[in-house]
Write an enzyme that holds these catalytic residues in place. Sequence first.
Site, PDB file in Angstrom:
ATOM      1  N   HIS A 133      43.400  37.443  35.556  1.00 42.03           N
ATOM      2  CA  HIS A 133      43.768  38.798  35.977  1.00 42.03           C
ATOM      3  C   HIS A 133      45.289  38.918  36.091  1.00 42.03           C
ATOM      4  O   HIS A 133      45.887  39.888  35.598  1.00 42.03           O
ATOM      5  CB  HIS A 133      43.100  39.114  37.320  1.00 42.03           C
ATOM      6  CG  HIS A 133      43.561  40.388  37.950  1.00 42.03           C
ATOM      7  ND1 HIS A 133      42.862  41.572  37.862  1.00 42.03           N
ATOM      8  CD2 HIS A 133      44.666  40.669  38.697  1.00 42.03           C
ATOM      9  CE1 HIS A 133      43.511  42.520  38.511  1.00 42.03           C
ATOM     10  NE2 HIS A 133      44.613  41.996  39.028  1.00 42.03           N
ATOM     11  N   GLU A 134      45.914  37.950  36.748  1.00 48.73           N
ATOM     12  CA  GLU A 134      47.365  38.005  36.924  1.00 48.73           C
ATOM     13  C   GLU A 134      48.096  37.846  35.593  1.00 48.73           C
ATOM     14  O   GLU A 134      49.115  38.498  35.346  1.00 48.73           O
ATOM     15  CB  GLU A 134      47.819  36.931  37.924  1.00 48.73           C
ATOM     16  CG  GLU A 134      47.243  37.086  39.321  1.00 48.73           C
ATOM     17  CD  GLU A 134      47.496  38.460  39.916  1.00 48.73           C
ATOM     18  OE1 GLU A 134      48.524  39.084  39.570  1.00 48.73           O
ATOM     19  OE2 GLU A 134      46.672  38.931  40.714  1.00 48.73           O
ATOM     20  N   HIS A 137      48.277  41.103  33.874  1.00 48.23           N
ATOM     21  CA  HIS A 137      49.390  41.950  34.319  1.00 48.23           C
ATOM     22  C   HIS A 137      50.672  41.584  33.572  1.00 48.23           C
ATOM     23  O   HIS A 137      51.455  42.464  33.200  1.00 48.23           O
ATOM     24  CB  HIS A 137      49.615  41.787  35.828  1.00 48.23           C
ATOM     25  CG  HIS A 137      48.707  42.614  36.676  1.00 48.23           C
ATOM     26  ND1 HIS A 137      48.556  43.975  36.500  1.00 48.23           N
ATOM     27  CD2 HIS A 137      47.903  42.278  37.728  1.00 48.23           C
ATOM     28  CE1 HIS A 137      47.701  44.441  37.405  1.00 48.23           C
ATOM     29  NE2 HIS A 137      47.288  43.437  38.146  1.00 48.23           N
ATOM     30  N   GLU A 207      45.064  48.033  37.712  1.00 48.87           N
ATOM     31  CA  GLU A 207      44.159  47.004  38.240  1.00 48.87           C
ATOM     32  C   GLU A 207      42.867  46.963  37.433  1.00 48.87           C
ATOM     33  O   GLU A 207      42.364  45.883  37.105  1.00 48.87           O
ATOM     34  CB  GLU A 207      43.854  47.271  39.721  1.00 48.87           C
ATOM     35  CG  GLU A 207      45.005  46.983  40.665  1.00 48.87           C
ATOM     36  CD  GLU A 207      45.495  45.550  40.564  1.00 48.87           C
ATOM     37  OE1 GLU A 207      44.665  44.615  40.531  1.00 48.87           O
ATOM     38  OE2 GLU A 207      46.724  45.361  40.494  1.00 48.87           O
TER      39      GLU A 207
END
EC number: 3.4.24.-
Length: 289
Positions: A133-134, A137, A207
């Site tokens: 997930h990070e 980003h 997100e």
Amino acid sequence: MGIGLWVRTGLLMAFLTGLLVGIGYLIGGQGGMIIAFTIALFMNFFSYWFSDSIVLSWYNARIVSEEEAPELHRIVEKLAMQAGIPKPRVAIVPTLVPNAFATGRSPEHAVVAVTEGLLRILNRDELEGVIAHEISHIKNRDTLIQTIAAVLAGAIMVLVNFARWSLWFGAYDEDRDGGNIVALILAIILAPIAATLIQLAISRSREYLADETGAKISGKPHALASALMKIEEAVRYRPLKNGNPATAHMFIVNPFRGVDFVELFSTHPPTEKRIERLRKIAMEMGIIF
């Protein structure tokens, strides 16, 4: 960096600079406006070039070597390779509140930070889900805007607190137009809300995108969903109290839940909705959980 990102970054800097200058004027007139503008230029410069160092310092995060955290480095390296980006640096935040964030102005200057609490409560698959997930980003270039927003929103809060202090302790010039005092009071009330709304605007949709991209990078949407549930439960029980709320939008789950934020102004989508979306992604991938 694409033109769209340059435009969004420029607009964000311009808006927050205007907010800072406006508050500066209400506090100290033309002199206050000049000082606030100077501060804004300084913050814009440093938030672009040194944003990662600034945010890491707020949380006493420490860059760790492969020798210190070999398993964590292996996960980051594998997922970065699958995402097609350079391997980010790896940092650990010394808090038992489980969470994670990414920072840095570009994929070439990025950092993935996880807390000690996260490493304690997640299994390997869940940790991969969070790190994917990070890394999403970073891949989607969200980290630049997220970090600039955090630094400038933090500066706004410092100025608002100074304005509040000037009113409480009589530092404000009583001979000035009373309308300015009213405007200053309104600014003290509304500026933090404006800063939060900015965080909300740049965070919620990103997100969802990072969840989706991360699930596809790791191939484990079920693991990310499980991790989100664990982090959400832990944060509700023990929210972060010593951090900077201006950075709330940077974390995978808002770590300040239950402190000063309400759901209406949450910087993140509801965790339940994120998990439901991950279920749909998992079904598309032939995974049932």
